[in-house]
Every structure is written in structure tokens, then in C-alpha cells.
Design a protein around this motif. Structure first.
Motif, short mmCIF file in Angstrom:
data_model
loop_
_atom_site.label_atom_id
_atom_site.label_comp_id
_atom_site.label_asym_id
_atom_site.label_seq_id
_atom_site.Cartn_x
_atom_site.Cartn_y
_atom_site.Cartn_z
N HIS A 288 0.72 -1.11 -0.10
CA HIS A 288 -0.04 0.12 -0.16
C HIS A 288 0.94 1.20 0.00
CE1 HIS A 288 -2.45 3.06 1.90
NE2 HIS A 288 -3.36 2.66 1.06
N GLU A 289 1.71 1.59 0.89
CA GLU A 289 2.65 2.39 0.98
C GLU A 289 3.37 2.73 0.00
OE1 GLU A 289 2.31 4.59 3.56
OE2 GLU A 289 0.75 3.23 4.14
N LEU A 290 3.91 1.49 -0.82
CA LEU A 290 4.63 1.82 -2.14
C LEU A 290 3.90 2.17 -3.27
CD1 LEU A 290 6.96 -1.37 -2.06
CD2 LEU A 290 7.79 1.30 -1.64
N ARG A 291 2.70 1.56 -3.33
CA ARG A 291 1.79 1.78 -4.45
C ARG A 291 1.17 3.26 -4.51
NH1 ARG A 291 0.50 -2.85 -7.44
NH2 ARG A 291 0.97 -4.70 -6.66
N PRO A 296 -0.09 8.89 -8.34
CA PRO A 296 0.00 10.30 -8.79
C PRO A 296 0.91 10.42 -9.63
CG PRO A 296 0.49 10.63 -6.45
CD PRO A 296 0.21 8.98 -6.76
N ILE A 297 2.23 9.78 -9.54
CA ILE A 297 3.42 10.05 -10.31
C ILE A 297 3.04 9.47 -11.94
CG2 ILE A 297 5.73 9.31 -10.83
CD1 ILE A 297 6.12 9.17 -7.66
N LEU A 298 2.57 8.15 -11.74
CA LEU A 298 2.37 7.57 -13.02
C LEU A 298 1.09 8.28 -13.72
CD1 LEU A 298 2.45 5.22 -14.98
CD2 LEU A 298 0.86 3.98 -13.65
N GLY A 299 0.12 8.78 -12.91
CA GLY A 299 -0.98 9.50 -13.52
C GLY A 299 -0.50 10.65 -14.23
N TRP A 300 0.42 11.52 -13.57
CA TRP A 300 0.94 12.92 -14.12
C TRP A 300 1.53 12.53 -15.47
CZ3 TRP A 300 -1.56 17.14 -13.99
CH2 TRP A 300 -2.26 17.39 -12.61
N THR A 301 2.57 11.63 -15.25
CA THR A 301 3.20 11.26 -16.59
C THR A 301 2.52 11.02 -17.71
OG1 THR A 301 3.56 8.99 -16.02
CG2 THR A 301 5.51 10.61 -14.99
N GLU A 302 1.45 10.27 -17.52
CA GLU A 302 0.52 9.92 -18.45
C GLU A 302 -0.23 11.20 -19.11
OE1 GLU A 302 -1.79 6.47 -17.78
OE2 GLU A 302 -0.22 5.09 -17.91
N VAL A 303 -0.71 11.99 -18.33
CA VAL A 303 -1.46 13.27 -18.59
C VAL A 303 -0.45 14.19 -19.47
CG1 VAL A 303 -2.23 15.45 -17.92
CG2 VAL A 303 -2.95 13.19 -16.71
N LEU A 304 1.00 14.19 -18.86
CA LEU A 304 1.89 15.06 -19.53
C LEU A 304 2.41 14.46 -21.16
CD1 LEU A 304 4.22 16.16 -16.67
CD2 LEU A 304 2.55 17.50 -17.89
N ARG A 305 2.47 13.14 -21.16
CA ARG A 305 2.67 12.40 -22.34
C ARG A 305 1.78 12.54 -23.16
NH1 ARG A 305 3.38 6.45 -20.89
NH2 ARG A 305 4.39 6.27 -23.17
N ASN A 324 10.37 3.64 -15.37
CA ASN A 324 10.69 3.27 -14.11
C ASN A 324 9.85 2.95 -13.13
OD1 ASN A 324 14.31 3.33 -13.73
ND2 ASN A 324 13.77 4.72 -15.31
N ILE A 325 8.63 3.82 -13.44
CA ILE A 325 7.44 3.39 -12.53
C ILE A 325 7.04 2.06 -12.97
CG2 ILE A 325 5.09 4.27 -11.89
CD1 ILE A 325 6.10 7.18 -12.29
N ARG A 326 6.77 1.76 -14.00
CA ARG A 326 6.24 0.68 -14.09
C ARG A 326 7.22 -0.73 -13.74
NH1 ARG A 326 1.51 0.93 -14.12
NH2 ARG A 326 1.78 -1.48 -14.88
N GLN A 327 8.43 -0.40 -13.86
CA GLN A 327 9.37 -1.27 -13.26
C GLN A 327 9.27 -1.48 -11.73
OE1 GLN A 327 11.41 -3.53 -14.63
NE2 GLN A 327 12.99 -4.06 -13.14
N LYS A 622 -3.40 0.06 -7.10
CA LYS A 622 -2.53 0.89 -7.63
C LYS A 622 -1.33 0.93 -7.91
CE LYS A 622 -5.07 4.15 -4.31
NZ LYS A 622 -4.67 5.17 -3.32
N PRO A 623 -0.50 1.33 -8.58
CA PRO A 623 -0.81 2.32 -9.31
C PRO A 623 -1.52 1.83 -10.64
CG PRO A 623 1.52 2.20 -9.70
CD PRO A 623 1.05 1.06 -8.76
N VAL A 624 -2.73 2.22 -10.95
CA VAL A 624 -3.46 1.80 -12.34
C VAL A 624 -3.05 2.91 -13.44
CG1 VAL A 624 -5.49 2.94 -11.35
CG2 VAL A 624 -5.65 1.15 -13.37
N ASN A 625 -2.90 2.22 -14.55
CA ASN A 625 -2.51 3.12 -15.61
C ASN A 625 -3.83 3.45 -16.34
OD1 ASN A 625 -3.28 1.24 -17.74
ND2 ASN A 625 -1.18 0.49 -17.64
N LEU A 626 -3.77 4.56 -17.28
CA LEU A 626 -5.01 5.07 -17.81
C LEU A 626 -5.86 4.28 -18.68
CD1 LEU A 626 -6.55 7.74 -18.12
CD2 LEU A 626 -5.36 8.35 -20.09
#
Length: 638
Positions: A288-291, A296-305, A324-327, A622-626
Motif C-alpha cells: 500500500h505504501e509503495l503503490r 499520482p506520479i504515473l498519472g501525471w506522467t501519462e497526462v503530460l505524455r 521506471n515507475i512501471r518497473q 494502485k498504481p493503475v494506468n489510464l
């Protein structure tokens, strides 16, 4: 009428006896030998001759095996003393065999009481003595066996008096007075139930057995003279004869140390189970603490991409962060999967699918990483579908872990090849590389958890990827092997998996295309502000109308006010948890929420079961991609 000579009658009677009979006169001459004596002792030729000649021909031994002095022979003693010699036991050698006789010799007297000779009867007790010896030997053997057992054995008569005890029983009980009453015996041994209450005299196992009861294993506490208390296991059984009970046999076994060891074992097991549960809780909390911060990191990177207006440096940075987030997510998933497998909490979701899709998808996911490292990644797939019955996500995970492992140990300029073949009823997946290879000493440990090659020049990682590959392959009924010519010569991993029946049809690939959420109202209940904000933006970009709440109670009020189509709810909320939120929403008939989705960092099987039980329709970790989130929301809108 013709008269019969009494002497003739007496001779006939003596001849009819089965025991040798010898008659002598007062001078010791043998006057008569019956037929048995003639046959057994060869005495017929000695009639009229001194009886000593017959006796000397058959030397006698005493019961202890010593040679009998000739003067002590019962016949010679009776002749010398003119008195009866009764019950003399002699062993005689007769025609190559030993025979044991009890010899009774009595004097003969006339009417004037003058001594006129002797009569001797030889009673053959050879068989009886043999039976006695065998019985004695058998009793000695039984006594030895009984003394060797680790139980005290007692036999008491109908009055409770001790008839027999083995060695251990004597040590346990000591002297038992014959007239000791059961109440006195209970008091003397301080007998108590296991809960410490004094044992009622009527509950004494020997008393119960004498009443006709067979007493099964019963635990009692026994006080010792040294002040210690021992725990014993007692059994008792009545002994019957002629329809009545004449005695009882009782066994005592000291189980003090056994009980203590069992208690320690149970305590150790409980401690291990508690530690195991704490570990599971820790892993769940760690997940839970890692995910949670990754969302938000994954979410914002996808928004920016997706914005498409970034300069080259920012675009490159976003790709690195996203990769690296996916890794990181994959490492967390592997750790949790391995923990679930080890504890028997892992389940495969079987379906029919085209194995080529999973291999192709795993290869495509690493194409970018391989290109950045300047490693050539190529795949060879069959033209025809490879239909398999299994868990497609886990097969994808097997191939991904093997490619990731190969990429880790292959330097720039190297190559990685992935090949899929269908052979009869089995599929073969091979991943080979030109990397640093594996030392022969490391081949035996390469699939062990948390182990890495000792000869490897590259270190790092958790050492769980290959162990997870092995376990997932075996859960599908397959296997994985590795081959390497040694350091510097690369490695080849080979996975064999059983295929489905030929008539099975592979599931159709997922439809492509960008999902849209126009006209959908969505409520997001999430206490993490960063996650809440990025989810709101991601969903609004896709056309949804989105409201947010930062705790459970606020979310319930918002749901009552907005009546949304879909609710995305975190589980670990600060006031009431997401399970309670789901239960309350489902309890309201006026809140016709079409889809209730749990979005949480807790991703173990038990968390998923609890979510469905509470009323959630789906559980996302979490984290779930778009794309994953959009696919679920679009299906809910249909």
C-alpha cells in the motif's frame, strides 16, 4: 470254583501300571520288576540279582545337574535305613535320552513288622519339568519385556491390593499397603484432575475398573515426595474370570516432559503463525505504501505524455520516469505474488487464449528499454495460433521476467532472442541472450528465491524473478530449465507449458482504440490529495463529470447528493474504510450506483475477496494506468 493266586493278581496289577515298579528283598536283591520297568530300565535281566547292579548301570544326577552318590540313591537309602524315601528327583540316562523321575521307595514288613524288603515306584516327570521350565522362561521373558516398557503396570485384586507391578511401577508407587482404602491412596499420591481439583476416590481408575469400566487414556496430576508434580496418562481394564471381575490392570505413563514439549511446540507454532500473519500484514502495508505514491506520479506522467506539447528533453524525462515507475510496480507485484504462492493463497484464472499474444506483448513492453541500452531484441512466433488453457496474465509475467533478466545481464551491443514453438501438446518458449552467462556452480541455485549467482559480476535486484518464473510454470503444469556454457557465453532459458485441447478456441484480442467517458458522472473518494487530483484530471480529459471526496463520510454525503454513475473508492480512508462505504452505498436502494470500484494499494487475494463481499464490483490495485482504468469504466457505462 477255581481260586486265583493273589501273587498272580498283584503281578498283573503292577504290570498294568505305566510307571516302573521295582521290588527288592531285605538283602537288596531285585525280586520283581513290572513290565514298564523291564521296558524302560532293562530290569528283567536283573531279577534275582543285587539291585545295585541295575542302579549302577543307570547313574543318576540331582536336579542341579550334579552326580548322585550311589549311597544316596533312594532305594539304597531305604534299604539301609528301613524307612521310606519319598519324592526324590533323579535324572537318568536311558538309551541316549535323559528322563526325570520322582522316586518313591517304601519298606515292606511282614505280619510281625519285620523288614522284608522295599517297593519303589518311578514317576516320569520329564514332560512336566519341561513345561515348568518353558513356563518359567516365558514368565521371565514377559517380566523383562514388561520391565522395559516406559509405562508403570500394576495389577490389583478385587479388594484393591497390589498383586503385581513392573519395575517402573514400583518406582512410581512404592509400597502399597494391602488394606489401603481408595481415599487414602488418592491422598497419599495427591492425585488431582488436570485442572488441579482433587480426584474423587470413586474416580480412581482402579476403582472404576473393578466396577467393570474400561478406563480410556485419562490424564492426572501426581504429587511426588520431592514436592514436584508429574502429569501421567492412566488407563485401566477389568480382568474377568467365570463371569466375575477378580482383578484390574492399570497402566501409568509419565507424560510430563511430553506435555511440556507439546506445549512449547504449540506455542512456537502460534508464534510462527503470528509472525507469519505480521509478515503478511507488513507486506500488505508495504504494498500500500509503495503503490499509493506511485499512482499520482504515473498519472501525471501519462497526462503530460498525452499533451503532445513538450520539448524533447521533457519528453525524454517523462518516458524515463514512466518506464521506471512501471518497473517499480512490477517488482512490487513479483514480491507479493511470491508471498501468496508460498502461503498457498495464489490462484490462477484459467481461460483459453492465443499464447502468441502474451509473448508478443511481453516483447513489445521491453523494446524501448532494449533500444535505450542498445541491445537487439528479436522474437520468432508461429504463423498459426497457439491455443493454450491457462492464466494469460501469469504467462505474460513468466516471459516478461525472463526478458527482464536477460536484459539485466546483457551489455550494450548484445542480443536477446525470444522464440515460441508449438510441439504436439506442449508449447516451448525460449529466451536466450549473449550476456555474461552463468557459472556451472550457480546453475543449481539460479531458481531459488532471494539467491543470485555468486560468480556474477553484476549484483542488485531482489532475486525473486526467476523463482517466480519457476513457480508459475509449475502451477501451469509446466517446467523451466536453464543452460549456459559458462561466464561470458550467454544463457538460454527454456519454458515448457501444456497446451489446451486442439478444439479450444483462443479468446479474441482486446479491442483497440481510445475509450471515452462522455456523459458519465464519477465520484472519486480518495484521501491522498495528489492521487485525487490526478485521477480527476485524467477522467475529465476523457469526458467524464468528476467530483471528489477526501474521506468516507464526505464521500457518502457526496454520493447521496450527486447520485453518480460510478464510484471510485480507496480502501484505506482516515475515518471509515472503503469496505464500510461500499456496504452503506449498497444498503441504500435510492443510490443506484451502476459500478462501485475499489482503487487501493492493498492487492492481496484476501483484500479482493473482502472488497467483493462488501459490495464492490471490481478491485483495482494502485498504481493503475489510464488504459486499464478507462477499459473498466467504459465497460461499466455500457
Amino acid at each position: 470254583m477255581t481260586s486265583v493266586d493273589p501273587t498272580t493278581i498283584l503281578g498283573a496289577v503292577l504290570d498294568a501300571l505305566v510307571e516302573p515298579v521295582l521290588v527288592t528283598d531285605a538283602d537288596g536283591r531285585l525280586m520283581f520288576a513290572n513290565a514298564t520297568a523291564a521296558r524302560t530300565l532293562g530290569a528283567a535281566r536283573d531279577v534275582g540279582r543285587p539291585v545295585g547292579e541295575l542302579l549302577d548301570r543307570h547313574p543318576a544326577r540331582t536336579p542341579d545337574g550334579g552326580q548322585l552318590a550311589s549311597a544316596l540313591h533312594p532305594i539304597r537309602r531305604a534299604l539301609a535305613q528301613q524307612q521310606a524315601v519319598i519324592g526324590a528327583e533323579l535324572t537318568l540316562e536311558l538309551e541316549g535320552r535323559s528322563a526325570i523321575f520322582l522316586v518313591n521307595t517304601v519298606p515292606l514288613r511282614d505280619a510281625d513288622a519285620r523288614f522284608t524288603g522295599t517297593v519303589s515306584v518311578f514317576h516320569d516327570v520329564t514332560g512336566a519339568r519341561q513345561l515348568e521350565r518353558e513356563a518359567a522362561e516365558h514368565a521371565a521373558q514377559l517380566t523383562t519385556v514388561v520391565d522395559l516398557v516406559n509405562e508403570g503396570i500394576f495389577i490389583v485384586d478385587g479388594e484393591g491390593a497390589l498383586l503385581f507391578t513392573n519395575g517402573l511401577g514400583g518406582d512410581l508407587l512404592g509400597d502399597m499397603p494391602r488394606d489401603e482404602a481408595p481415599a487414602a491412596r488418592v491422598k497419599r499420591f495427591d492425585l488431582r484432575e488436570v485442572d488441579g481439583t482433587p480426584l474423587a476416590p470413586a474416580r480412581l481408575p482402579s476403582v472404576r475398573a473393578l466396577r467393570g469400566e474400561t478406563v480410556p487414556a485419562t490424564n492426572l496430576l501426581v504429587g511426588r515426595a520431592d514436592g514436584s508434580t508429574r502429569r501421567v496418562e492412566v488407563r485401566a481394564h477389568p480382568l474377568r474370570r467365570d463371569g466375575g471381575i477378580y482383578a484390574a490392570v492399570i497402566t501409568w505413563r509419565d507424560i510430563t516432559e511430553e506435555t511440556r514439549a507439546l506445549g512449547e511446540l504449540q506455542a512456537a507454532r502460534a508464534a510462527a503463525e503470528e509472525a507469519n500473519q505480521l509478515k503478511d500484514d507488513f507486506i500488505a502495508a508495504l504494498s500500500h505504501e509503495l503503490r499509493t505514491p506511485l499512482q499520482p506520479i504515473l498519472g501525471w506522467t501519462e497526462v503530460l505524455r498525452r499533451r503532445g506539447k513538450l520539448d524533447d528533453v521533457t519528453t525524454r524525462a517523462m518516458e524515463v520516469v514512466h518506464r521506471n515507475i512501471r518497473q517499480q510496480v512490477r517488482l512490487v507485484d513479483d514480491l507479493l505474488d511470491l508471498s501468496r504462492i508460498l502461503h498457498g493463497k495464489f490462484m490462477l484464472r484459467f481461460e483459453t487464449f492465443d499464447l502468441r499474444d502474451q509473448v508478443r506483448g511481453a516483447v513489445e513492453a521491453f523494446e524501448e528499454s532494449a533500444a535505450l541500452k542498445r541491445v537487439r531484441l528479436a522474437s520468432t512466433l508461429p504463423d498459426a495460433a497457439v491455443s493454450m488453457w491457462g492464466d494469460p496474465a501469469r504467462v505474460h509475467q513468466i516471459v516478461s521476467n525472463l526478458i527482464a533478466n536477460a536484459l539485466k545481464f546483457t551489455a550494450a551491443g548484445g542480443r536477446i532472442g525470444v522464440r515460441l514453438e508449438a510441439r504436439e501438446r506442449r508449447a516451448v518458449i525460449e529466451v536466450d541472450d549473449s550476456g555474461e552467462g552463468i557459472a556451472a556452480t550457480d546453475l543449481s541455485i539460479i531458481f531459488e528465491p532471494f539467491r543470485q549467482g555468486q560468480q556474477s559480476t553484476r549484483r542488485g535486484g531482489l532475486g525473486i524473478g526467476l523463482d517466480l518464473v519457476r513457480r508459475l510454470a509449475e502451477m501451469h503444469g509446466g517446467s523451466v530449465t536453464v543452460a549456459s556454457a559458462g561466464l561470458g557465453h550467454g544463457a538460454r532459458f527454456r519454458v515448457e507449458l501444456p497446451l489446451s485441447r486442439p478444439e479450444a478456441v483462443a479468446s479474441a484480442p482486446a479491442a483497440s482504440g481510445r475509450p471515452r467517458l462522455e456523459r458519465l458522472s464519477i465520484l472519486v473518494i480518495e484521501d491522498n490529495a495528489d492521487t485525487r487530483d490526478v485521477l480527476k484530471l485524467m477522467l475529465e480529459v476523457e469526458g467524464a463529470s468528476v467530483e471528489t471526496a477526501e474521506n468516507g463520510e464526505q464521500g457518502l454525503r457526496a454520493a447521496e447528493r450527486l447520485r453518480p454513475d460510478i464510484v471510485l473508492c480507496d480502501i484505506g480512508l482516515p475515518d471509515i474504510d472503503g469496505f464500510e462505504v461500499a456496504r452503506r452505498i449498497r444498503a441504500r436502494t435510492d443510490l443506484a450506483v451502476s459500478r462501485l470500484i475499489a482503487l487501493t494499494g492493498y492487492g492481496q487475494a484476501e483484500d479482493m475477496r473482502q472488497a467483493i463481499k462488501a459490495g464492490f464490483d471490481a478491485h483495482l490495485t494502485k498504481p493503475v494506468n489510464l488504459e486499464q482504468l478507462m477499459a473498466l469504466l467504459v465497460s461499466a457505462a455500457r
